[in-house]
Design a protein around this motif. Structure first.
Motif, PDB file in Angstrom:
ATOM      1  N   MET A   1      45.061  36.247  35.788  1.00 40.05           N
ATOM      2  CA  MET A   1      44.223  36.838  36.817  1.00 40.05           C
ATOM      3  C   MET A   1      44.971  38.045  37.387  1.00 40.05           C
ATOM      4  O   MET A   1      46.176  38.007  37.534  1.00 40.05           O
ATOM      5  N   ASN A   2      44.229  39.061  37.728  1.00 42.77           N
ATOM      6  CA  ASN A   2      44.794  40.254  38.346  1.00 42.77           C
ATOM      7  C   ASN A   2      44.140  40.484  39.692  1.00 42.77           C
ATOM      8  O   ASN A   2      42.950  40.256  39.867  1.00 42.77           O
ATOM      9  N   ARG A   3      44.940  40.958  40.645  1.00 44.66           N
ATOM     10  CA  ARG A   3      44.410  41.324  41.954  1.00 44.66           C
ATOM     11  C   ARG A   3      43.660  42.639  41.829  1.00 44.66           C
ATOM     12  O   ARG A   3      44.147  43.576  41.203  1.00 44.66           O
ATOM     13  N   ALA A   4      42.489  42.706  42.425  1.00 46.56           N
ATOM     14  CA  ALA A   4      41.690  43.930  42.376  1.00 46.56           C
ATOM     15  C   ALA A   4      42.445  45.066  43.064  1.00 46.56           C
ATOM     16  O   ALA A   4      42.887  44.929  44.195  1.00 46.56           O
ATOM     17  N   GLY A   5      42.643  46.163  42.364  1.00 48.06           N
ATOM     18  CA  GLY A   5      43.289  47.338  42.930  1.00 48.06           C
ATOM     19  C   GLY A   5      44.796  47.233  43.079  1.00 48.06           C
ATOM     20  O   GLY A   5      45.426  48.113  43.634  1.00 48.06           O
ATOM     21  N   ALA A   6      45.399  46.178  42.576  1.00 51.39           N
ATOM     22  CA  ALA A   6      46.846  45.998  42.740  1.00 51.39           C
ATOM     23  C   ALA A   6      47.612  46.868  41.753  1.00 51.39           C
ATOM     24  O   ALA A   6      47.200  47.053  40.617  1.00 51.39           O
ATOM     25  N   THR A   7      48.736  47.411  42.212  1.00 50.43           N
ATOM     26  CA  THR A   7      49.605  48.169  41.331  1.00 50.43           C
ATOM     27  C   THR A   7      50.761  47.311  40.846  1.00 50.43           C
ATOM     28  O   THR A   7      51.439  47.666  39.906  1.00 50.43           O
ATOM     29  N   THR A   8      51.001  46.186  41.506  1.00 42.65           N
ATOM     30  CA  THR A   8      51.998  45.215  41.055  1.00 42.65           C
ATOM     31  C   THR A   8      51.314  43.865  40.906  1.00 42.65           C
ATOM     32  O   THR A   8      50.257  43.626  41.479  1.00 42.65           O
ATOM     33  N   THR A   9      51.918  42.995  40.145  1.00 44.29           N
ATOM     34  CA  THR A   9      51.353  41.674  39.932  1.00 44.29           C
ATOM     35  C   THR A   9      52.339  40.620  40.402  1.00 44.29           C
ATOM     36  O   THR A   9      53.279  40.295  39.689  1.00 44.29           O
ATOM     37  N   PRO A  10      52.158  40.103  41.635  1.00 45.58           N
ATOM     38  CA  PRO A  10      53.054  39.055  42.115  1.00 45.58           C
ATOM     39  C   PRO A  10      52.787  37.774  41.350  1.00 45.58           C
ATOM     40  O   PRO A  10      51.677  37.537  40.873  1.00 45.58           O
ATOM     41  N   THR A  34      50.401  27.047  49.993  1.00 44.45           N
ATOM     42  CA  THR A  34      48.984  26.724  49.803  1.00 44.45           C
ATOM     43  C   THR A  34      48.223  28.006  49.538  1.00 44.45           C
ATOM     44  O   THR A  34      48.367  28.998  50.262  1.00 44.45           O
ATOM     45  N   PHE A  35      47.419  28.000  48.496  1.00 42.94           N
ATOM     46  CA  PHE A  35      46.551  29.124  48.174  1.00 42.94           C
ATOM     47  C   PHE A  35      45.146  28.762  48.645  1.00 42.94           C
ATOM     48  O   PHE A  35      44.600  27.736  48.241  1.00 42.94           O
ATOM     49  N   GLU A  36      44.596  29.576  49.526  1.00 45.17           N
ATOM     50  CA  GLU A  36      43.271  29.319  50.083  1.00 45.17           C
ATOM     51  C   GLU A  36      42.208  30.019  49.243  1.00 45.17           C
ATOM     52  O   GLU A  36      42.188  31.245  49.137  1.00 45.17           O
ATOM     53  N   VAL A  37      41.338  29.224  48.647  1.00 46.93           N
ATOM     54  CA  VAL A  37      40.265  29.733  47.788  1.00 46.93           C
ATOM     55  C   VAL A  37      39.010  29.870  48.647  1.00 46.93           C
ATOM     56  O   VAL A  37      38.416  28.881  49.050  1.00 46.93           O
ATOM     57  N   THR A  39      36.345  31.956  47.642  1.00 48.96           N
ATOM     58  CA  THR A  39      35.236  32.037  46.692  1.00 48.96           C
ATOM     59  C   THR A  39      35.719  31.410  45.395  1.00 48.96           C
ATOM     60  O   THR A  39      36.622  31.937  44.749  1.00 48.96           O
ATOM     61  N   PRO A  40      35.155  30.259  45.013  1.00 49.38           N
ATOM     62  CA  PRO A  40      35.618  29.595  43.795  1.00 49.38           C
ATOM     63  C   PRO A  40      35.319  30.418  42.542  1.00 49.38           C
ATOM     64  O   PRO A  40      34.523  31.364  42.587  1.00 49.38           O
ATOM     65  N   PRO A  41      35.946  30.061  41.414  1.00 46.41           N
ATOM     66  CA  PRO A  41      35.714  30.806  40.175  1.00 46.41           C
ATOM     67  C   PRO A  41      34.231  30.860  39.815  1.00 46.41           C
ATOM     68  O   PRO A  41      33.524  29.863  39.913  1.00 46.41           O
ATOM     69  N   HIS A  42      33.805  32.050  39.417  1.00 49.31           N
ATOM     70  CA  HIS A  42      32.416  32.264  39.018  1.00 49.31           C
ATOM     71  C   HIS A  42      32.368  33.468  38.084  1.00 49.31           C
ATOM     72  O   HIS A  42      33.306  34.253  38.035  1.00 49.31           O
ATOM     73  N   GLN A  43      31.289  33.583  37.331  1.00 49.42           N
ATOM     74  CA  GLN A  43      31.135  34.720  36.434  1.00 49.42           C
ATOM     75  C   GLN A  43      30.230  35.772  37.042  1.00 49.42           C
ATOM     76  O   GLN A  43      29.201  35.445  37.627  1.00 49.42           O
ATOM     77  N   GLY A  54      42.147  35.784  50.344  1.00 49.78           N
ATOM     78  CA  GLY A  54      41.478  37.021  50.743  1.00 49.78           C
ATOM     79  C   GLY A  54      41.519  38.132  49.710  1.00 49.78           C
ATOM     80  O   GLY A  54      41.088  39.246  49.977  1.00 49.78           O
ATOM     81  N   VAL A  55      42.034  37.836  48.521  1.00 47.39           N
ATOM     82  CA  VAL A  55      42.163  38.859  47.474  1.00 47.39           C
ATOM     83  C   VAL A  55      41.298  38.460  46.285  1.00 47.39           C
ATOM     84  O   VAL A  55      41.383  37.334  45.793  1.00 47.39           O
ATOM     85  N   GLU A  56      40.450  39.398  45.806  1.00 44.62           N
ATOM     86  CA  GLU A  56      39.633  39.119  44.633  1.00 44.62           C
ATOM     87  C   GLU A  56      40.501  39.172  43.386  1.00 44.62           C
ATOM     88  O   GLU A  56      41.223  40.137  43.153  1.00 44.62           O
ATOM     89  N   LEU A  57      40.430  38.109  42.583  1.00 46.25           N
ATOM     90  CA  LEU A  57      41.165  38.037  41.323  1.00 46.25           C
ATOM     91  C   LEU A  57      40.169  38.085  40.176  1.00 46.25           C
ATOM     92  O   LEU A  57      39.077  37.526  40.269  1.00 46.25           O
TER      93      LEU A  57
END
Length: 78
Positions: A1-10, A34-37, A39-43, A54-57
């Motif tokens: 998964m990639n963060r939308a608009g991210a220049t680095t990938t933590p 703890t990672f707070e979801v 919006t659950p995975p969806h297509q 709070g980050v779109e992946l």
């Protein structure tokens, strides 16, 4: 998964400890996070997306165990 608009990938390399509702906890011993979801995975238009902390992946590749729309096992090439 990639963060939308991210220049680095933590990343975090730790085992999944448990699920808490839609959220998930990873870590070792007392070093947990703890990672707070929200919006659950969806297509969307054939692309898997979700919102975590709070980050779109967006999924960047398909697992070799996934199947395509026709139910045929998809192949992963790197």
């Amino acid at each position: 998964m990639n963060r939308a608009g991210a220049t680095t990938t933590p990343s975090i390399n730790a085992p999944l400890r448990r699920f808490e509702g839609d959220h998930f906890v990873v870590g070792i011993a007392y070093l947990l996070t703890t990672f707070e979801v929200s919006t659950p995975p969806h297509q969307e238009a054939g692309t898997w997306k979700m919102v975590v902390d709070g980050v779109e992946l967006t999924r960047t590749h398909q697992s070799p165990l996934q199947r395509n729309r026709n139910g045929v096992p998809a192949r992963h090439s790197e």
